[in-house]
Motif scaffolding. Sequence first.
Motif, PDB file in Angstrom:
ATOM      1  N   MET A 140       0.961  15.508  39.882  1.00  0.00           N
ATOM      2  CA  MET A 140       1.932  16.601  39.696  1.00  0.00           C
ATOM      3  C   MET A 140       2.225  16.837  38.216  1.00  0.00           C
ATOM      4  N   ALA A 141       2.213  15.766  37.412  1.00  0.00           N
ATOM      5  CA  ALA A 141       2.513  15.927  35.983  1.00  0.00           C
ATOM      6  C   ALA A 141       1.499  16.885  35.342  1.00  0.00           C
ATOM      7  N   LYS A 142       0.225  16.737  35.717  1.00  0.00           N
ATOM      8  CA  LYS A 142      -0.812  17.619  35.158  1.00  0.00           C
ATOM      9  C   LYS A 142      -0.577  19.059  35.606  1.00  0.00           C
ATOM     10  N   SER A 143      -0.219  19.210  36.879  1.00  0.00           N
ATOM     11  CA  SER A 143      -0.014  20.571  37.402  1.00  0.00           C
ATOM     12  C   SER A 143       1.239  21.217  36.809  1.00  0.00           C
ATOM     13  N   TYR A 144       2.297  20.432  36.615  1.00  0.00           N
ATOM     14  CA  TYR A 144       3.503  20.968  35.967  1.00  0.00           C
ATOM     15  C   TYR A 144       3.133  21.537  34.596  1.00  0.00           C
ATOM     16  N   GLN A 145       2.345  20.783  33.839  1.00  0.00           N
ATOM     17  CA  GLN A 145       1.997  21.236  32.492  1.00  0.00           C
ATOM     18  C   GLN A 145       1.118  22.493  32.560  1.00  0.00           C
ATOM     19  N   GLN A 146       0.197  22.509  33.541  1.00  0.00           N
ATOM     20  CA  GLN A 146      -0.648  23.695  33.710  1.00  0.00           C
ATOM     21  C   GLN A 146       0.219  24.939  33.952  1.00  0.00           C
ATOM     22  N   LEU A 147       1.223  24.747  34.796  1.00  0.00           N
ATOM     23  CA  LEU A 147       2.126  25.855  35.106  1.00  0.00           C
ATOM     24  C   LEU A 147       2.897  26.319  33.867  1.00  0.00           C
ATOM     25  N   ALA A 148       3.386  25.341  33.098  1.00  0.00           N
ATOM     26  CA  ALA A 148       4.140  25.694  31.886  1.00  0.00           C
ATOM     27  C   ALA A 148       3.257  26.524  30.959  1.00  0.00           C
ATOM     28  N   ASP A 149       1.968  26.173  30.871  1.00  0.00           N
ATOM     29  CA  ASP A 149       1.055  26.924  30.002  1.00  0.00           C
ATOM     30  C   ASP A 149       0.751  28.308  30.569  1.00  0.00           C
ATOM     31  N   TRP A 150       0.670  28.411  31.876  1.00  0.00           N
ATOM     32  CA  TRP A 150       0.340  29.706  32.493  1.00  0.00           C
ATOM     33  C   TRP A 150       1.514  30.687  32.497  1.00  0.00           C
ATOM     34  N   ILE A 151       2.683  30.200  32.934  1.00  0.00           N
ATOM     35  CA  ILE A 151       3.784  31.162  33.131  1.00  0.00           C
ATOM     36  C   ILE A 151       4.730  31.232  31.933  1.00  0.00           C
ATOM     37  N   GLY A 152       4.725  30.221  31.079  1.00  0.00           N
ATOM     38  CA  GLY A 152       5.625  30.213  29.922  1.00  0.00           C
ATOM     39  C   GLY A 152       7.018  29.779  30.339  1.00  0.00           C
ATOM     40  N   ILE A 153       7.444  28.627  29.844  1.00  0.00           N
ATOM     41  CA  ILE A 153       8.783  28.125  30.209  1.00  0.00           C
ATOM     42  C   ILE A 153       9.587  27.919  28.934  1.00  0.00           C
ATOM     43  N   SER A 154      10.791  28.468  28.911  1.00  0.00           N
ATOM     44  CA  SER A 154      11.663  28.215  27.763  1.00  0.00           C
ATOM     45  C   SER A 154      12.624  27.088  28.140  1.00  0.00           C
ATOM     46  N   GLY A 155      12.930  26.265  27.188  1.00  0.00           N
ATOM     47  CA  GLY A 155      13.830  25.149  27.484  1.00  0.00           C
ATOM     48  C   GLY A 155      13.932  24.206  26.313  1.00  0.00           C
ATOM     49  N   THR A 156      14.757  23.202  26.477  1.00  0.00           N
ATOM     50  CA  THR A 156      14.968  22.260  25.392  1.00  0.00           C
ATOM     51  C   THR A 156      15.347  20.884  25.963  1.00  0.00           C
ATOM     52  N   MET A 157      15.101  19.849  25.193  1.00  0.00           N
ATOM     53  CA  MET A 157      15.442  18.496  25.663  1.00  0.00           C
ATOM     54  C   MET A 157      16.867  18.143  25.236  1.00  0.00           C
ATOM     55  N   ASP A 158      17.842  18.714  25.923  1.00  0.00           N
ATOM     56  CA  ASP A 158      19.234  18.360  25.651  1.00  0.00           C
ATOM     57  C   ASP A 158      19.694  17.347  26.704  1.00  0.00           C
ATOM     58  N   ASP A 159      21.007  17.262  26.937  1.00  0.00           N
ATOM     59  CA  ASP A 159      21.519  16.289  27.920  1.00  0.00           C
ATOM     60  C   ASP A 159      20.977  16.521  29.331  1.00  0.00           C
ATOM     61  N   GLY A 160      20.648  17.769  29.635  1.00  0.00           N
ATOM     62  CA  GLY A 160      20.111  18.069  30.971  1.00  0.00           C
ATOM     63  C   GLY A 160      18.597  18.023  31.010  1.00  0.00           C
ATOM     64  N   GLY A 161      17.991  17.790  29.842  1.00  0.00           N
ATOM     65  CA  GLY A 161      16.528  17.879  29.726  1.00  0.00           C
ATOM     66  C   GLY A 161      15.767  17.017  30.715  1.00  0.00           C
ATOM     67  N   LYS A 162      16.290  15.817  30.974  1.00  0.00           N
ATOM     68  CA  LYS A 162      15.552  14.928  31.891  1.00  0.00           C
ATOM     69  C   LYS A 162      15.536  15.488  33.310  1.00  0.00           C
ATOM     70  N   TYR A 163      16.487  16.377  33.631  1.00  0.00           N
ATOM     71  CA  TYR A 163      16.521  16.980  34.971  1.00  0.00           C
ATOM     72  C   TYR A 163      15.788  18.324  35.007  1.00  0.00           C
ATOM     73  N   THR A 164      15.454  18.857  33.840  1.00  0.00           N
ATOM     74  CA  THR A 164      14.871  20.210  33.835  1.00  0.00           C
ATOM     75  C   THR A 164      13.422  20.182  33.357  1.00  0.00           C
ATOM     76  N   VAL A 165      13.227  20.057  32.044  1.00  0.00           N
ATOM     77  CA  VAL A 165      11.876  20.228  31.503  1.00  0.00           C
ATOM     78  C   VAL A 165      11.253  18.912  31.053  1.00  0.00           C
ATOM     79  N   GLY A 166      11.851  17.799  31.479  1.00  0.00           N
ATOM     80  CA  GLY A 166      11.387  16.480  31.044  1.00  0.00           C
ATOM     81  C   GLY A 166       9.877  16.342  31.073  1.00  0.00           C
ATOM     82  N   GLY A 167       9.274  15.993  29.960  1.00  0.00           N
ATOM     83  CA  GLY A 167       7.837  15.726  29.913  1.00  0.00           C
ATOM     84  C   GLY A 167       6.968  16.935  29.622  1.00  0.00           C
ATOM     85  N   LEU A 168       7.515  18.145  29.705  1.00  0.00           N
ATOM     86  CA  LEU A 168       6.676  19.334  29.474  1.00  0.00           C
ATOM     87  C   LEU A 168       6.473  19.588  27.983  1.00  0.00           C
ATOM     88  N   GLN A 169       5.263  20.020  27.643  1.00  0.00           N
ATOM     89  CA  GLN A 169       4.936  20.364  26.249  1.00  0.00           C
ATOM     90  C   GLN A 169       4.861  21.894  26.109  1.00  0.00           C
TER      91      GLN A 169
END
Lengths: 139, 539
Positions: free
Chosen positions: B143-172
Amino acid sequence: MVNQQFELEKEAKQISRYLIGKECTGELAQRYVEAHQKLKIELLSAEEFLWKKALKSRFWMACVDSGLAFIRPKSQIRRKIFVMLALLEASVDYCDEFLSEKKSRFFMLVYLTRQGIKALFFAVVGVVFIKIYGDAKAI
Amino acid sequence: MQKQYEFIVVGSGATGAIAARTLVEAGKETLVLDPGIWNEEKRKLIPDMDWEAIRRKEKQQHRFFLGDDYEGIVWEESRVGSQLTPPRIYLKEKVEEWMEFQSQRFFPFESMAKGGLGGGWGGGCFVFSDAELQKCGLNPVAMAKSYQQLADWIGISGTMDDGGKYTVGGLQNLHEPMALNPSMKLLFDRYGKKKKKLNESGFWLGRSGMAILSKPLEGRSASKGFEMEFWGDNDKSIYRSWMTIDQLKSSPHFTYADGWMVSHFKETEDGVCVSAISLKSREKVEFKCKKVILAAGVLSTARIVLRSMGAYQKRLPVLCNPYTYMPTLNWSNLGKVSNSNRSGLCQAMLFYDQNGNNETVAQAALYEYRQLLLFKLAKEAPLGFRYSKEIMRALESSFVIAGIHHPEEAGKDKWINLIEAENQIFGDCMQGDYRHSALEEDLIQKTESEYKKALFKLGCIPIKSIRTPQGGSIHYAGTLPFSESDEPFSTQLDGSLSGFSNVYVGDGSGFRYLPAKGLTLSLMANANRVALEALRTMD
């Protein structure tokens, strides 16, 4: 049919006077007629008396609307007013009546208190009127 | 002789579109079968201006704000789906006619639109934790590979703040998040002051990961901050599944067949035969392929599977997140108005991670109200409309609406089945029920109560708490749960339907557990993973 349309246009202008303190344009009144027909709004016979009373003046419309909001919030009378409110909001001419204004917090608290007192006054008068007079007429 | 496709994907929603893209990019001949309902007319009406400019200048605004038939002026009690704005009402078109669902307590929302329910997606992106993925039955590494593929395809905005581990944790390769609206900024300021106490009680505030662009990507524009996200998406800054379908149309390997409702499938010696009915003529046609990926949405996929197996009356489990609306007032924003560069989408997420292990987490999306128009709000107060309108107008800048999703486990009183019904187009109809146990009910109430306290600490005074009818969260899963054994009506870990070699399930039917976090990104990532698994067996 023409007569009914004329009555509905008059109704739109009267509701508009109650909601925003001024008469709406003819174009918007026609839109109200169209919406009224497309949404198939029909008063129950028991509501006719109250609606006639409401159309007499802004004061009576405030009483009937506020009273019904408390007693029968889903009344077709309220639905008519609700439709007009939506039409006014989605029009260029009256959007200023709906968009928020930048004011101090103190001003807003005073304003809210004033509006709350008015709402309460009309709700009390409206409920008493509907209970004593409106419901009796309906029977 | 009829053409045999390498793959047929059933459905064009969040999962179907991603499965199709995965297959097409691997060079496979792919057909998407879809009802494909669409409304171009309303889309064209919406001008490329910000919300307030539209309100002040656009004379035709009533056509998209209220609808040509005034369908946006909803007087009746709110039902599941009644929050759709007129330009989005096509999402539920023809559903009652083609996909009747009978229940006293469960009111799911389905779509036959091109792009499916993805057309109304709020854009929230959440990466499930490893613990959550394992509870769902999913492999965290794949799933980690697919999450990243999705982030590259659809474009995700976000940041690693206090909620980061619940939202975009691990995405580049994340896009910059949109600028915060002033009232949301106040919440973050307040959180900064109360952080220690809130964290001790299990609450964490952060920006949501959002499928919205802050720089152009694949023909889509960066968001202009026009605050029109619930009405239109002409600039394509927020991702919608139909964009992938339209993009794939330029590939020689891709065919999009709209106007078709898939009825059932049959495995043959050399592949799969998929039967569908034309929406227009009601003609029945068979399409052939080597492999099929079912991605029609959890309930439609269940219909197709049950029909294909002749399993009428067979009960399947179902999962749907309980959902609570909590309107609150943030007094510190009273009388403050800002009009430039705003977003109508959720900008802040308040997570409740009671055990601090990112496993059983509740989430509240915090919204402003403004772009949904005042008249709807005026209806909610027991006051005359004139005064209700004035009060709501004065309070509007202070409204913060918390939409709380609760995590959900399977239970014996949560089920669907298919029964024979001669008067229906397919000769059957779906039924279902959805009830929580007393223990679950208790847990939901406790979570609501904890949220009230946490929101209060953030300066938001809760006005009331409204639980939507079951089905209202529009998150469904778990009808064909993942299983390591080959028991019928389950999904194998590689995504294939138990008992079939060439039938795959690409939507959320396999998820054994529903985390509270927004589901769409994980559904899309799973669709990518399943399509990759299907490709592997093909090669």
